[in-house]
Design an enzyme around this catalytic site. Structure first.
Site, PDB file in Angstrom:
ATOM      1  N   ARG A 112       0.787  -1.309  -0.087  1.00 21.58           N
ATOM      2  CA  ARG A 112      -0.095   0.024  -0.009  1.00 21.58           C
ATOM      3  C   ARG A 112       0.863   1.116   0.117  1.00 21.58           C
ATOM      4  NH1 ARG A 112      -2.682  -2.804   3.915  1.00 21.58           N
ATOM      5  NH2 ARG A 112      -4.051  -4.324   3.099  1.00 21.58           N
ATOM      6  N   VAL A 113       2.006   1.045   0.472  1.00 25.02           N
ATOM      7  CA  VAL A 113       2.819   2.527   0.625  1.00 25.02           C
ATOM      8  C   VAL A 113       4.291   2.419  -0.330  1.00 25.02           C
ATOM      9  CG1 VAL A 113       1.785   3.336   2.679  1.00 25.02           C
ATOM     10  CG2 VAL A 113       3.985   1.957   2.581  1.00 25.02           C
TER      11      VAL A 113
END
Ligand code: ATP
Ligand code: MG
Length: 487
Positions: A358-359
């Site tokens: 996600r990051v």
């Protein structure tokens, strides 16, 4: 004749000392109930007879629930217990690098006493939100399928999940091995793993020179459940020492399933009410409190980072079980390892459909980003086509070509264990495949051709590789130069 005695008596003044002394009321399976220490605090260390210690977890009106951190064979009902007045801490510092220790920082490797620079509490608060910086620097795992499709950034928490024997530990270990010379200090925390597996991993780390920048924390299978429960917190404190010096650190928890089971055991013995799957109600809090300690700090807070790779074991690929869903929601992404792929020999067996980072995308090297985007798209198309084409007998030319290209991508992304590749080497290989250099090659020859490419790249274009490593984007001239070396 009695002069000496008389003068001694004259000098003697009684000084009463108050000490609370408790007694073990009952004992069993690593948990003790203690009576008679009314002012003991929660999470305080208690000292038992014979230099054994325990940690107060339950404060009941008339007794304490204490989890033992040492062998309890010599203790019995009625044994004396004293307060220590302190909470649990571990020795920390660069002196621990290269060592194998238990969760209380005691050496297990027979290399003599630990040279510590200080002590840190085991259960420490996570850095405040105001201290946290976005993830911007990549943490290269050296594994093509992870670095290209699910990149990890420094300060990220990436969950590794999968059934038994699907390569979870290998993936974590390879990531650690790939940190050589990258300025990332590593802590590998084994929780209740088989002794032979731990010994093998430590031998692998030693033979590859990785112990120079690593600490191994081991809660052995035969250790009391209290030590299993504390192990990941202690490992995090060991890593946090470096983070607070502004350094980068990586911590691996292998695995949190066993951690949760030990915590469940302790909680049931302490008669805390069980919740879902008999886990205690605060198991989510136990794991989030642990994983919230990993982050990247702002420069004014020292600028260090702690990356976490928690491992969780699934049963029959059930991602909806209690622990996996909890952990998925706490972490910044997950790598799901599939037993089906593993059995087909597609290793690392990362299930690309169910994995996500996600990051980490923001942290990926610029030269990587374009290629990775292309790979992601054509790989997803390929997987859809492949399942569909099993039904169709005749395929048009375009579909056939995408299938052939997809199969080559899949073959390229296979990687044997402990053979990490640097980011520029990975970029060059992905560029070659995306330009169709493998299209006319038979699938079984692809691994061999990759090895030839690597030899050629290292020999003929070290300058290209170092430019990519410094973050230069993949422009026309760099592309042309790399392709020339490959062809
Ligand atoms: N990329 C790979 N290439 C070849 N073999 C691999 C690869 N990854 C893992 N293996 C092999 O697969 C086996 C299982 O790997 P590993 O121990 O990492 O799995 P695990 O999921 O951690 O297992 P466990 O559930 O027992 O902890 C090991 O024998 C390992 O050598
Ligand atoms: Mg394992």
């Amino acid at each position: 004749m009695f002069g000496g005695l008389e003068s001694a008596l004259a000098r003697y003044a009684p000084r009463p000392e108050l000490e609370e002394v408790g007694r073990v009321h009952s004992l069993g399976n690593g948990v003790a109930r203690v009576h008679g220490l009314p002012s003991a605090a929660s999470e305080e260390v208690l000292l038992f007879e014979g230099d054994r210690c325990g940690l107060v977890l339950n404060l009941d009106p008339d007794e304490l629930g204490v989890v033992l951190l040492d062998e309890s064979q010599q203790l019995a009902a009625g044994s004396l217990v004293r307060r220590s007045g302190r909470s649990l801490d571990v020795p920390v510092g660069p002196g621990l690098l290269g060592r194998v220790v238990d969760p209380l920082g005691r050496p297990l490797d027979g290399l003599g006493p630990i040279q510590a620079s200080g002590r840190l509490e085991v259960d420490r608060p996570a850095p405040p939100i105001a201290a946290r910086a976005p993830v911007r620097v990549p943490l290269q795992t050296g594994v093509k399928i992870v670095d290209s499709l699910f990149p990890i950034g420094r300060g990220q928490r990436m969950l590794i999940m999968g059934d038994r024997q699907t390569g979870k530990s290998t993936l974590a270990l390879d990531t650690l091995l790939n940190q050589q010379g990258q300025g990332v200090l590593c802590v590998y925390c084994f929780i209740g793993q088989r002794g032979a597996a731990v010994a093998q991993a430590v031998a692998e780390l030693r033979s590859r020179g990785a112990m120079a920048y690593s600490i191994v924390v081991v809660a052995r299978g035969e250790d009391p459940p209290g030590l299993h429960y504390l192990a990941p917190y202690a490992a995090t404190s060991l890593a946090e020492y470096f983070v607070e010096q502004g350094q980068e650190a990586l911590v691996i928890y292998d695995d949190l399933t066993r951690h949760a089971r030990s915590y469940r055991e302790i909680s049931l013995l302490l008669r805390r009410p069980p919740g879902r799957e008999a886990f205690p109600g605060d198991i989510f809090y136990a794991h989030s409190r642990l994983l919230e300690r990993s982050t990247r700090l702002l420069p004014e807070w020292g600028g260090g980072s702690l990356t976490a790779l928690p491992i969780v074991e699934t049963e029959a690929q059930n991602l909806a079980a209690y622990l996996p869903t909890n952990l998925v929601s706490i972490t910044d992404g997950q790598l799901l390892l599939s037993p089906e792929l593993f059995q087909k020999g597609i290793m690392p067996a990362v299930d690309t459909g169910s994995s996500v980072s996600r990051v980490g995308g923001d942290a990926q090297l610029p030269a990587y980003r374009g290629l990775a985007g292309e790979l992601r798209l054509s790989y997803a198309q390929f997987q859809e086509l492949e399942s569909f084409s099993k039904l169709a007998s005749r395929l048009d030319e375009e579909t056939r070509q995408s299938l052939e290209r997809g199969r080559r991508w899949r073959e390229t992304l296979k990687q044997p264990e402990h053979q990490g590749l640097s980011a520029p080497e990975q970029i060059a290989i992905l560029l070659g495949v995306s330009q169709g250099l493998f299209d006319s090659l038979d699938l079984p020859l692809i691994q061999e051709r990759q090895q030839q490419w690597l030899v050629r790249l290292r020999e003929h274009s070290p300058s290209c590789l170092s430019k990519l490593a410094q973050g230069q984007p993949l422009d026309e001239s760099l592309r042309a130069e790399l392709l020339q070396v490959l062809t």
